[in-house]
Design an enzyme around this catalytic site. Structure first.
Site, short mmCIF file in Angstrom:
data_model
loop_
_atom_site.label_atom_id
_atom_site.label_comp_id
_atom_site.label_asym_id
_atom_site.label_seq_id
_atom_site.Cartn_x
_atom_site.Cartn_y
_atom_site.Cartn_z
N LYS A 203 0.82 -1.22 0.00
CA LYS A 203 0.00 0.00 0.00
C LYS A 203 0.85 1.26 0.00
CE LYS A 203 -4.15 -1.70 2.19
NZ LYS A 203 -3.78 -2.46 3.39
N THR B 89 5.94 -7.33 1.09
CA THR B 89 6.89 -8.17 1.83
C THR B 89 6.12 -9.27 2.54
OG1 THR B 89 6.77 -6.62 3.68
CG2 THR B 89 8.65 -6.40 2.16
N ASN C 5 5.70 -11.27 5.24
CA ASN C 5 6.25 -11.31 6.60
C ASN C 5 6.22 -12.72 7.20
OD1 ASN C 5 5.40 -8.58 5.90
ND2 ASN C 5 5.97 -8.05 7.98
N GLU D 37 10.95 -9.16 6.81
CA GLU D 37 10.18 -8.71 5.65
C GLU D 37 10.84 -9.08 4.33
OE1 GLU D 37 7.83 -5.65 5.85
OE2 GLU D 37 7.94 -5.33 8.01
N HIS E 5 9.74 -11.52 -7.84
CA HIS E 5 8.91 -12.20 -8.84
C HIS E 5 7.53 -11.56 -8.78
CE1 HIS E 5 7.43 -15.62 -11.21
NE2 HIS E 5 6.36 -15.58 -10.45
N ARG F 124 23.33 -4.10 3.86
CA ARG F 124 23.53 -2.83 4.57
C ARG F 124 22.71 -2.81 5.84
NH1 ARG F 124 19.01 0.46 4.17
NH2 ARG F 124 17.53 -0.20 2.58
N PHE G 93 15.21 7.47 6.47
CA PHE G 93 15.29 8.22 5.22
C PHE G 93 14.49 9.50 5.34
CE2 PHE G 93 16.50 3.96 4.16
CZ PHE G 93 17.47 4.12 3.20
#
Ligand code: ADP
Ligand code: RBF
Ligand code: MG
Length: 362
Positions: free
Chosen positions: A231, A237, A239, A289, A294, A314, A319
């Protein structure tokens, strides 16, 4: 003594006095000397024993557990690297020398790598006083100003700075970065140390933006996450529940990893994933996650998903905007996609763990 094992021992010890160990106390004792720890706990829990009795009892219980203490992620790699390059190393801790020595005796190659050990019982005052670090530099025959301290506790960072040294902090507890502002740099784990920043030889084990690791395994049914992936980010992901994986997860720092994903009825896919608290969203729970690389035309909740994780990319980061987070995740995707074609990583596509039959779990 800031490891999980010490908490276990304290828990057992406090039960004897009818008290329950409150994990929240942990931050108060991180980095303290044994007697200081004792003072805090004896006082907070109103224990009917003297500080030195506490130290004697707890540490004799603890010594039986030292063999089980695992090295922090990246510690062996770092120690091997520096000792191969002939960088002199000291181990300077607020623990007593005997505890340090017996603790490292269970870690292969450590004793030979540290030419100097300084415990708090060998100097007048422990950290945050600079004494321990100054004594270590003196015995190494090094100038404090050309020494680098790697510290997990706030108290230790203060001591290192007071000694006039450069200090990299690797906080032992999550979400604590803000308490370490006096460090020259705060990193999430030893995997993220860049020795060349401090005039030391760089690591040479990174391959095309990835750090290979021994493969590790997690799996289970796909669970509902916080409903954000597709969304908010346009990045779904699948979970996995972290339940039952606390050991595996504590062996691996939070961060961005990649590998192969097997879905019971569908097949094996490339995968890139984050593990942690998603700093941008500041989640209260640690989540796993994985983004399967694909296009699927339907959801696959409750299906059995097995992951073989083969390398690290990393640390998780915050962000300035959603777009920059999304751009970074797409970069991670490219790094993972390319790396997984290297023989070093592609061979794990055939790992039997990915071929899921009817049996559930591992
Ligand atoms: P949640 O917060 O419930 O995890 P997401 O928006 O992250 O929701 O969507 C994840 C779900 O989307 C997965 O559980 C899976 O059923 C489905 N899905 C579809 N395509 C993918 C993909 N490429 N990778 C991961 N999950 C996918
Ligand atoms: N979330 C962050 O807050 N910081 C990150 O650095 C970060 N990196 C990610 C890298 C990958 C490869 C993936 C799949 C997700 C990452 N996320 C990160 C997690 C993202 O915030 C999360 O999947 C969504 O919040 C969905 O719950
Ligand atoms: Mg999700």
């Amino acid at each position: 003594m800031t490891d999980g094992m010490f908490s276990e021992v304290l828990k057992t010890f406090l039960v004897k006095y009818g008290k329950e160990w409150d994990g929240r106390e942990k931050h108060k004792i991180v980095g303290k000397t044994p007697l200081e720890e004792a003072a805090i706990i004896v006082e907070d829990y109103g224990l009917p024993c003297a500080k030195h009795e506490f130290v004697n009892e707890v540490y004799s219980m603890f010594s039986d557990h030292l063999c089980k203490v695992k090295a922090l992620p990246g510690a062996n790699r770092l120690i091997k690297h520096l000792s191969c390059h002939g960088v002199p190393m000291a181990l300077a801790s607020n623990s007593h020398r005997a505890t340090i020595e017996s603790k490292i005796s269970y870690q292969h190659g450590w004793k030979e790598s540290f030419s100097v050990i300084v415990g708090s019982d060998e100097v007048r005052t422990g950290k945050p006083s600079p004494d321990i670090f100054l004594e270590a530099a003196k015995r190494l025959n090094m100038e404090p100003s050309s020494s680098l301290v790697i510290e997990d506790s706030v108290i230790g960072v203060m001591a290192g700075k007071a000694a006039g040294m450069e200090v990299v902090a690797v906080p032992s507890l999550p979400k604590q970065t803000h308490r370490y502002t006096s460090a020259d740099e705060v990193i999430n784990s030893l995997l993220d140390l860049q020795p060349e920043k401090w005039g030391l030889p760089p690591f040479q084990d990174w391959i095309e933006g990835t750090l290979p690791s021994e493969p590790w395994y997690v799996g289970g049914p796909v669970v509902k996450g916080l409903g954000r992936g597709s969304k908010v980010l346009g990045i779904p992901t699948a979970n996995l529940s972290t339940e039952g994986y606390s050991d595996v997860l504590s062996e691996h720092p939070s961060g961005v990893y990649f590998g192969w994903a097997g879905l019971s009825t569908r097949g094996v896919y490339k995968m890139v994933m984050s593990i942690g608290w998603n700093p941008y969203f500041d989640n209260a729970e640690k989540t796993i996650e994985p983004w399967l690389l694909h296009e699927f035309d339907e959801d696959f909740y409750d299906e059995e998903l097995h992951l073989v994780i083969v390398g690290y990319i990393r640390p998780e980061a915050n962000f300035p905007s959603l777009e920059t987070l999304i751009t970074k995740i797409h970069e991670d995707r490219k790094v993972a996609e390319r790396a997984l074609d290297l023989p070093l990583y592609s061979k794990y596509r055939d790992d039997p763990y990915l071929k899921i039959t009817s049996s559930k779990g591992q």
